[in-house]
Design a protein around this motif. Structure first.
Motif, PDB file in Angstrom:
ATOM      1  N   PHE A  75       1.160  -2.782   6.120  1.00  0.00           N
ATOM      2  CA  PHE A  75       1.492  -4.104   6.638  1.00  0.00           C
ATOM      3  C   PHE A  75       1.615  -5.195   5.583  1.00  0.00           C
ATOM      4  CE2 PHE A  75      -0.480  -1.992  10.328  1.00  0.00           C
ATOM      5  CZ  PHE A  75       0.625  -2.031  11.162  1.00  0.00           C
ATOM      6  N   LYS A  76       1.177  -4.972   4.371  1.00  0.00           N
ATOM      7  CA  LYS A  76       1.297  -5.967   3.327  1.00  0.00           C
ATOM      8  C   LYS A  76       2.527  -5.649   2.486  1.00  0.00           C
ATOM      9  CE  LYS A  76      -1.175  -8.077  -0.463  1.00  0.00           C
ATOM     10  NZ  LYS A  76      -2.348  -8.048  -1.321  1.00  0.00           N
ATOM     11  N   LYS A  77       3.349  -6.655   2.266  1.00  0.00           N
ATOM     12  CA  LYS A  77       4.547  -6.444   1.466  1.00  0.00           C
ATOM     13  C   LYS A  77       4.138  -6.066   0.044  1.00  0.00           C
ATOM     14  CE  LYS A  77       8.904  -8.519   0.177  1.00  0.00           C
ATOM     15  NZ  LYS A  77       9.772  -9.678   0.291  1.00  0.00           N
ATOM     16  N   GLY A  78       4.644  -4.966  -0.424  1.00  0.00           N
ATOM     17  CA  GLY A  78       4.281  -4.481  -1.752  1.00  0.00           C
ATOM     18  C   GLY A  78       2.865  -3.922  -1.797  1.00  0.00           C
ATOM     19  N   GLY A  79       2.302  -3.619  -0.639  1.00  0.00           N
ATOM     20  CA  GLY A  79       0.935  -3.104  -0.588  1.00  0.00           C
ATOM     21  C   GLY A  79       0.816  -1.733  -1.224  1.00  0.00           C
ATOM     22  N   GLU A  80      -0.316  -1.496  -1.844  1.00  0.00           N
ATOM     23  CA  GLU A  80      -0.564  -0.208  -2.458  1.00  0.00           C
ATOM     24  C   GLU A  80      -2.062   0.051  -2.466  1.00  0.00           C
ATOM     25  OE1 GLU A  80      -0.702  -1.403  -7.128  1.00  0.00           O
ATOM     26  OE2 GLU A  80       1.244  -0.973  -6.261  1.00  0.00           O
TER      27      GLU A  80
END
Length: 49
Positions: free
Chosen positions: A10-15
């Motif tokens: 759900f987080k943009k660019g999440g990793e």
């Protein structure tokens, strides 16, 4: 397990955060690092004798 992936999905660019000891800032401050590196240092310091 699903909750661990929420940040990634759900987080943009999440990793996922790195789980490696050498990537942890707190442990770096304390001078703690990977056991492989500690072993290498110990072997190098023992070669001098």
């Amino acid at each position: 397990m699903l909750l661990l992936g929420v940040r990634v999905l759900f987080k943009k660019g999440g990793e996922f955060q790195s789980q490696h000891i050498s990537d942890n800032a707190y442990l770096k401050e304390k001078g703690i690092h990977c056991v492989i590196e500690q072993d290498k240092e110990a072997r190098m310091s023992n070669k001098a004798y």
